[in-house]
Design a protein around this motif. Structure first.
Motif, PDB file in Angstrom:
ATOM      1  N   ASN A 129       0.777  -1.239   0.000  1.00  0.00           N
ATOM      2  CA  ASN A 129       0.000   0.000   0.000  1.00  0.00           C
ATOM      3  C   ASN A 129       0.810   1.294   0.000  1.00  0.00           C
ATOM      4  O   ASN A 129       0.282   2.334  -0.366  1.00  0.00           O
ATOM      5  N   ASN A 130       2.059   1.285   0.451  1.00  0.00           N
ATOM      6  CA  ASN A 130       2.775   2.533   0.647  1.00  0.00           C
ATOM      7  C   ASN A 130       4.150   2.496  -0.025  1.00  0.00           C
ATOM      8  O   ASN A 130       5.152   2.156   0.599  1.00  0.00           O
ATOM      9  N   ARG A 131       4.193   2.909  -1.286  1.00  0.00           N
ATOM     10  CA  ARG A 131       5.439   2.805  -2.066  1.00  0.00           C
ATOM     11  C   ARG A 131       6.603   3.570  -1.456  1.00  0.00           C
ATOM     12  O   ARG A 131       7.755   3.201  -1.649  1.00  0.00           O
ATOM     13  N   LYS A 132       6.341   4.636  -0.709  1.00  0.00           N
ATOM     14  CA  LYS A 132       7.468   5.382  -0.146  1.00  0.00           C
ATOM     15  C   LYS A 132       8.187   4.600   0.954  1.00  0.00           C
ATOM     16  O   LYS A 132       9.285   4.966   1.350  1.00  0.00           O
ATOM     17  N   ASN A 133       7.615   3.495   1.411  1.00  0.00           N
ATOM     18  CA  ASN A 133       8.282   2.623   2.380  1.00  0.00           C
ATOM     19  C   ASN A 133       9.069   1.498   1.708  1.00  0.00           C
ATOM     20  O   ASN A 133       9.518   0.577   2.383  1.00  0.00           O
ATOM     21  N   LEU A 134       9.216   1.566   0.396  1.00  0.00           N
ATOM     22  CA  LEU A 134       9.980   0.555  -0.336  1.00  0.00           C
ATOM     23  C   LEU A 134      11.352   1.108  -0.714  1.00  0.00           C
ATOM     24  O   LEU A 134      11.479   2.281  -1.072  1.00  0.00           O
ATOM     25  N   GLU A 135      12.359   0.263  -0.616  1.00  0.00           N
ATOM     26  CA  GLU A 135      13.701   0.636  -1.041  1.00  0.00           C
ATOM     27  C   GLU A 135      13.768   0.606  -2.566  1.00  0.00           C
ATOM     28  O   GLU A 135      12.924  -0.006  -3.220  1.00  0.00           O
ATOM     29  N   ASN A 136      14.790   1.218  -3.105  1.00  0.00           N
ATOM     30  CA  ASN A 136      14.982   1.195  -4.555  1.00  0.00           C
ATOM     31  C   ASN A 136      15.888   0.030  -4.938  1.00  0.00           C
ATOM     32  O   ASN A 136      16.856   0.189  -5.668  1.00  0.00           O
ATOM     33  N   ARG A 137      15.586  -1.133  -4.390  1.00  0.00           N
ATOM     34  CA  ARG A 137      16.329  -2.342  -4.767  1.00  0.00           C
ATOM     35  C   ARG A 137      15.426  -3.548  -4.641  1.00  0.00           C
ATOM     36  O   ARG A 137      14.483  -3.573  -3.862  1.00  0.00           O
ATOM     37  N   GLU A 138      15.763  -4.547  -5.419  1.00  0.00           N
ATOM     38  CA  GLU A 138      15.015  -5.802  -5.452  1.00  0.00           C
ATOM     39  C   GLU A 138      15.196  -6.558  -4.143  1.00  0.00           C
ATOM     40  O   GLU A 138      16.252  -6.502  -3.527  1.00  0.00           O
ATOM     41  N   TRP A 139      14.157  -7.246  -3.732  1.00  0.00           N
ATOM     42  CA  TRP A 139      14.220  -8.150  -2.582  1.00  0.00           C
ATOM     43  C   TRP A 139      14.888  -9.436  -3.042  1.00  0.00           C
ATOM     44  O   TRP A 139      14.677  -9.890  -4.169  1.00  0.00           O
ATOM     45  N   ASP A 140      15.701 -10.041  -2.192  1.00  0.00           N
ATOM     46  CA  ASP A 140      16.498 -11.203  -2.569  1.00  0.00           C
ATOM     47  C   ASP A 140      16.014 -12.458  -1.845  1.00  0.00           C
ATOM     48  O   ASP A 140      16.230 -12.597  -0.638  1.00  0.00           O
ATOM     49  N   PHE A 141      15.361 -13.367  -2.563  1.00  0.00           N
ATOM     50  CA  PHE A 141      14.818 -14.593  -1.981  1.00  0.00           C
ATOM     51  C   PHE A 141      15.926 -15.487  -1.436  1.00  0.00           C
ATOM     52  O   PHE A 141      15.803 -16.059  -0.352  1.00  0.00           O
ATOM     53  N   LYS A 142      17.018 -15.605  -2.170  1.00  0.00           N
ATOM     54  CA  LYS A 142      18.130 -16.443  -1.720  1.00  0.00           C
ATOM     55  C   LYS A 142      18.669 -15.928  -0.389  1.00  0.00           C
ATOM     56  O   LYS A 142      18.899 -16.704   0.544  1.00  0.00           O
ATOM     57  N   GLU A 143      18.860 -14.642  -0.288  1.00  0.00           N
ATOM     58  CA  GLU A 143      19.328 -14.030   0.965  1.00  0.00           C
ATOM     59  C   GLU A 143      18.339 -14.309   2.098  1.00  0.00           C
ATOM     60  O   GLU A 143      18.735 -14.647   3.215  1.00  0.00           O
ATOM     61  N   PHE A 144      17.052 -14.174   1.814  1.00  0.00           N
ATOM     62  CA  PHE A 144      16.036 -14.447   2.828  1.00  0.00           C
ATOM     63  C   PHE A 144      16.128 -15.894   3.309  1.00  0.00           C
ATOM     64  O   PHE A 144      16.145 -16.151   4.511  1.00  0.00           O
ATOM     65  N   ARG A 145      16.185 -16.843   2.374  1.00  0.00           N
ATOM     66  CA  ARG A 145      16.255 -18.264   2.754  1.00  0.00           C
ATOM     67  C   ARG A 145      17.482 -18.555   3.601  1.00  0.00           C
ATOM     68  O   ARG A 145      17.415 -19.297   4.567  1.00  0.00           O
ATOM     69  N   GLU A 146      18.610 -17.990   3.213  1.00  0.00           N
ATOM     70  CA  GLU A 146      19.865 -18.299   3.910  1.00  0.00           C
ATOM     71  C   GLU A 146      20.021 -17.578   5.241  1.00  0.00           C
ATOM     72  O   GLU A 146      20.584 -18.130   6.174  1.00  0.00           O
ATOM     73  N   GLN A 147      19.508 -16.352   5.351  1.00  0.00           N
ATOM     74  CA  GLN A 147      19.802 -15.540   6.523  1.00  0.00           C
ATOM     75  C   GLN A 147      18.615 -15.270   7.446  1.00  0.00           C
ATOM     76  O   GLN A 147      18.819 -15.022   8.631  1.00  0.00           O
ATOM     77  N   LYS A 148      17.409 -15.270   6.939  1.00  0.00           N
ATOM     78  CA  LYS A 148      16.272 -14.798   7.739  1.00  0.00           C
ATOM     79  C   LYS A 148      15.155 -15.810   7.943  1.00  0.00           C
ATOM     80  O   LYS A 148      14.377 -15.687   8.871  1.00  0.00           O
ATOM     81  N   MET A 149      15.046 -16.801   7.063  1.00  0.00           N
ATOM     82  CA  MET A 149      13.870 -17.672   7.073  1.00  0.00           C
ATOM     83  C   MET A 149      13.668 -18.402   8.394  1.00  0.00           C
ATOM     84  O   MET A 149      12.542 -18.591   8.827  1.00  0.00           O
ATOM     85  N   LYS A 150      14.730 -18.787   9.056  1.00  0.00           N
ATOM     86  CA  LYS A 150      14.588 -19.519  10.323  1.00  0.00           C
ATOM     87  C   LYS A 150      13.784 -18.720  11.352  1.00  0.00           C
ATOM     88  O   LYS A 150      13.161 -19.295  12.239  1.00  0.00           O
ATOM     89  N   ASN A 151      13.765 -17.400  11.226  1.00  0.00           N
ATOM     90  CA  ASN A 151      12.985 -16.552  12.135  1.00  0.00           C
ATOM     91  C   ASN A 151      11.496 -16.546  11.800  1.00  0.00           C
ATOM     92  O   ASN A 151      10.703 -16.010  12.567  1.00  0.00           O
ATOM     93  N   TRP A 152      11.124 -17.105  10.672  1.00  0.00           N
ATOM     94  CA  TRP A 152       9.761 -17.020  10.162  1.00  0.00           C
ATOM     95  C   TRP A 152       9.030 -18.357  10.153  1.00  0.00           C
ATOM     96  O   TRP A 152       7.891 -18.417   9.693  1.00  0.00           O
ATOM     97  N   THR A 153       9.658 -19.442  10.612  1.00  0.00           N
ATOM     98  CA  THR A 153       9.061 -20.758  10.426  1.00  0.00           C
ATOM     99  C   THR A 153       9.039 -21.606  11.682  1.00  0.00           C
ATOM    100  O   THR A 153       9.815 -21.392  12.609  1.00  0.00           O
ATOM    101  N   ARG A 154       8.155 -22.606  11.649  1.00  0.00           N
ATOM    102  CA  ARG A 154       8.154 -23.658  12.660  1.00  0.00           C
ATOM    103  C   ARG A 154       9.314 -24.579  12.365  1.00  0.00           C
ATOM    104  O   ARG A 154       9.572 -24.918  11.212  1.00  0.00           O
TER     105      ARG A 154
END
Length: 188
Positions: A129-154
């Protein structure tokens, strides 16, 4: 009476089945194999949208942009109860919309080269809903899986057989690539 089924296009954290199953079945006592059999995940492209990383967050948002496309996952078998949980998960930052995506019969590299598009299908997607809260770079799925996903799952929702979701097949998040020769401008 059985729930009506839905389909959705996921382009961020929910592309990882571990996150999807945590959101939709966090407190379920059902066998994981049964839950996995209820849904099919298939790579797909959403034309006319661009994905960007949300500032200070682990997840992305998308917004309409005719010069871009977003690669993600088309998911089937969603019940009304699943959609209620997904609506809660996405919160007021997102609006659920109906869109058409192209299923990928072959997934290319992380730049989208080699994608082979197939059938066009209608589904639901969560638009930021709020484009001004988006960075001017692509989100990285590989980075998410490797570094952050454990915080989001059972912990018990590990999926060893998810070749369609590996960093190799989804690369750097599945591309918000420009469909024109123009460079990407800033997000406003």
């Amino acid at each position: 009476m059985a729930d009506r089924t839905h389909t959705a296009f996921f382009y961020g954290t929910l592309m990882a089945p571990e996150v999807f199953f945590t959101v939709c079945y966090r407190f379920s006592k059902e066998e994981i194999s049964l839950l996995k059999s209820l849904h099919e995940f298939q790579p797909a492209l959403l034309h006319g949208y661009c994905r960007r990383r949300v500032k200070y967050a682990d997840y992305p948002g998308i917004f309409p942009d005719n010069d871009h496309e977003v690669r993600g996952m088309y998911v089937t078998g969603l019940t009304d109860a699943n959609m209620d949980k997904l609506d809660l998960f996405e919160g007021s930052e997102y609006e659920r919309r109906t869109v058409k995506v192209r299923l990928l019969s072959k997934t290319g590299d992380d730049k989208g080269h080699g994608n082979v598009e197939g059938e066009e299908v209608e589904c639901e997607v969560y638009v930021y809903n709020n484009r001004k809260n988006l960075e001017n770079r692509e989100w990285d799925f590989k980075e998410f899986r490797e570094q952050k996903m454990k915080n989001w799952t059972r912990e018990d929702y590990g999926f060893d057989d998810t070749g369609a979701f590996s960093s190799n097949s989804e690369g750097g998040a599945g591309v918000c690539k420009s469909t024109s020769a123009e460079p990407t401008g800033s997000v406003s």
